[in-house]
Scaffold this motif. Structure first.
Motif, PDB file in Angstrom:
ATOM      1  N   UNK A   1       0.834  -1.214   0.000  1.00  0.00           N
ATOM      2  CA  UNK A   1       0.000   0.000   0.000  1.00  0.00           C
ATOM      3  C   UNK A   1       0.865   1.259   0.000  1.00  0.00           C
ATOM      4  N   UNK A   2       1.948   1.262   0.772  1.00  0.00           N
ATOM      5  CA  UNK A   2       2.842   2.423   0.792  1.00  0.00           C
ATOM      6  C   UNK A   2       3.456   2.669  -0.580  1.00  0.00           C
ATOM      7  N   UNK A   3       3.927   1.586  -1.195  1.00  0.00           N
ATOM      8  CA  UNK A   3       4.568   1.701  -2.509  1.00  0.00           C
ATOM      9  C   UNK A   3       3.563   2.203  -3.547  1.00  0.00           C
ATOM     10  N   UNK A   4       2.360   1.637  -3.557  1.00  0.00           N
ATOM     11  CA  UNK A   4       1.372   2.026  -4.559  1.00  0.00           C
ATOM     12  C   UNK A   4       0.812   3.423  -4.290  1.00  0.00           C
ATOM     13  N   UNK A   5       0.700   3.791  -3.030  1.00  0.00           N
ATOM     14  CA  UNK A   5       0.213   5.140  -2.716  1.00  0.00           C
ATOM     15  C   UNK A   5       1.179   6.196  -3.241  1.00  0.00           C
ATOM     16  N   UNK A   6       2.472   5.967  -3.069  1.00  0.00           N
ATOM     17  CA  UNK A   6       3.467   6.902  -3.608  1.00  0.00           C
ATOM     18  C   UNK A   6       3.405   6.955  -5.129  1.00  0.00           C
TER      19      UNK A   6
ATOM     20  N   UNK B   1      -1.532   4.891   8.965  1.00  0.00           N
ATOM     21  CA  UNK B   1      -2.471   6.012   8.867  1.00  0.00           C
ATOM     22  C   UNK B   1      -3.805   5.529   8.291  1.00  0.00           C
ATOM     23  N   UNK B   2      -4.918   6.144   8.696  1.00  0.00           N
ATOM     24  CA  UNK B   2      -6.241   5.683   8.236  1.00  0.00           C
ATOM     25  C   UNK B   2      -6.412   5.755   6.729  1.00  0.00           C
ATOM     26  N   UNK B   3      -5.770   6.738   6.067  1.00  0.00           N
ATOM     27  CA  UNK B   3      -5.895   6.848   4.612  1.00  0.00           C
ATOM     28  C   UNK B   3      -5.396   5.581   3.908  1.00  0.00           C
ATOM     29  N   UNK B   4      -4.385   4.941   4.497  1.00  0.00           N
ATOM     30  CA  UNK B   4      -3.854   3.703   3.925  1.00  0.00           C
ATOM     31  C   UNK B   4      -4.684   2.497   4.374  1.00  0.00           C
ATOM     32  N   UNK B   5      -5.096   2.492   5.643  1.00  0.00           N
ATOM     33  CA  UNK B   5      -5.883   1.366   6.146  1.00  0.00           C
ATOM     34  C   UNK B   5      -7.170   1.180   5.349  1.00  0.00           C
ATOM     35  N   UNK B   6      -7.749   2.282   4.879  1.00  0.00           N
ATOM     36  CA  UNK B   6      -9.004   2.189   4.127  1.00  0.00           C
ATOM     37  C   UNK B   6      -8.839   1.455   2.800  1.00  0.00           C
TER      38      UNK B   6
ATOM     39  N   UNK C   1       3.220   7.588   6.344  1.00  0.00           N
ATOM     40  CA  UNK C   1       2.241   6.511   6.508  1.00  0.00           C
ATOM     41  C   UNK C   1       2.182   5.891   7.906  1.00  0.00           C
ATOM     42  N   UNK C   2       3.007   6.374   8.832  1.00  0.00           N
ATOM     43  CA  UNK C   2       2.987   5.832  10.192  1.00  0.00           C
ATOM     44  C   UNK C   2       2.674   6.935  11.186  1.00  0.00           C
ATOM     45  N   UNK C   3       1.770   6.644  12.112  1.00  0.00           N
ATOM     46  CA  UNK C   3       1.432   7.586  13.184  1.00  0.00           C
ATOM     47  C   UNK C   3       2.147   7.162  14.459  1.00  0.00           C
ATOM     48  N   UNK C   4       2.853   8.080  15.064  1.00  0.00           N
ATOM     49  CA  UNK C   4       3.583   7.817  16.300  1.00  0.00           C
ATOM     50  C   UNK C   4       2.821   8.450  17.467  1.00  0.00           C
ATOM     51  N   UNK C   5       2.640   7.682  18.527  1.00  0.00           N
ATOM     52  CA  UNK C   5       1.916   8.197  19.690  1.00  0.00           C
ATOM     53  C   UNK C   5       2.687   9.347  20.323  1.00  0.00           C
ATOM     54  N   UNK C   6       1.933  10.360  20.764  1.00  0.00           N
ATOM     55  CA  UNK C   6       2.585  11.497  21.416  1.00  0.00           C
ATOM     56  C   UNK C   6       3.202  11.093  22.752  1.00  0.00           C
TER      57      UNK C   6
END
Length: 293
Positions: free
Chosen positions: A141-146, A208-213, A192-197
């Motif tokens: 998904x990361x590769x194709x999104x880019x 990230x939700x945009x990729x999970x969808x 594409x990765x969310x890091x907790x604060x």
């Protein structure tokens, strides 16, 4: 009424807790029949270690009691999925065998789009056929999104399937230890990765939700005689799975999956796997990468 009629603490000493030769043979036969995965005697200690977790979870006395529960007390029906989850191997990594993802970006998808140049915004379908915890599917998904952001001339959807319900739950949640995503390139990590604060004891990240969808997961046993999925898939990943099957089952699985590829689509195997010795005829375009005519 519970099937567990003799609850008791698990054995304290694993050294004295083993499957009998007969019980290991019955479990090996069951797993082989259900999943195609072969469990030779050399894997016995590993399987015993994994099954001790089920012994503790069920409050049984030990592996002998677990076998009795499965085969004499009617527990197999309720325990079957948990047994398969416990003994199946789920080795996976982000960007594992990275040359396949480079090829996907630079050649496979561009060539597929060229074959469909009369379509407006064609949908590229990718299937990760042994997705485990989702690293392969999300890497794709990361590769194709880019690539989609760069070209702006296609859409994509990804399906991940696995026989293990536990790893599918983790894949759907899409949360991973920070060290597990170390192979993700820095620019993709940032996108594409969310890091907790506020990190806990073991730092984690989430896709990230945009990729999970764009990624869906479903349970599938590759030994099933048919698969309830689309038959116009563009790319199927089947990496590092065939090594667990015998030659006859390898050929059957490959033929079933090829039936879900569109003409010109690609099947990607692991580098340690090949189709030599099978009746499958596909054109090899790169190491472990084959195209359907």
């Amino acid at each position: 009424m519970s099937l567990l009629t003799r609850p008791a603490p698990a054995a304290d000493h694993a050294d004295a807790d083993h499957l009998s030769h007969r019980d290991y043979g019955r479990i090996s036969q069951l797993i082989g029949d259900e999943t195609g995965i072969k469990l030779p005697p050399a894997k016995r200690l590993m399987i015993e270690g994994r099954l001790r977790k089920r012994v503790r979870a069920l409050g049984l006395r030990g592996l002998d009691d677990y076998s009795h529960f499965l085969f004499q007390r009617g527990g197999l029906a309720a325990e079957r999925v948990h047994l398969i989850d416990a003994v199946t191997t789920n080795k996976t990594d982000f960007f594992r065998e990275p040359e396949h993802f480079n090829l996907l970006e630079r050649k496979l998808v561009p060539d597929l789009l060229e074959l469909r140049n009369g379509e407006r915004q064609p949908l590229i379908k990718v299937w990760s056929a042994a997705s485990s915890t989702g690293a392969e599917a999300y890497t794709t998904a990361m590769v194709l999104a880019d690539l989609a952001a760069q070209r702006r001339d296609f859409r994509f959807a990804i399906l991940g399937t696995d026989i293990s319900t536990s790893v599918l739950k983790q894949a759907e949640r899409a949360v991973y230890p920070t060290e597990f995503v170390a192979p993700v390139p820095p620019e993709k990590n940032g996108r594409y990765l969310m890091h907790a604060r506020k990190q806990g004891l073991r730092p984690e990240v989430r896709i990230v939700p945009e990729l999970r969808r764009l990624v869906q997961f479903a349970r599938l046993n590759l030994m099933d005689t048919s698969y309830p999925f689309d038959r116009d898939v563009d790319v199927i990943f089947l990496r590092n799975v065939l090594i667990y099957f015998d030659k006859a089952d390898q050929e059957k699985v490959i033929l079933r999956l090829i039936g879900h590829l569109r003409c010109g689509g690609y099947l990607i195997l692991g580098h340690s796997e090949s189709m030599i010795g099978t009746a499958v005829t596909m054109r090899q375009v790169a190491p472990a990468v084959f195209q359907k005519p």
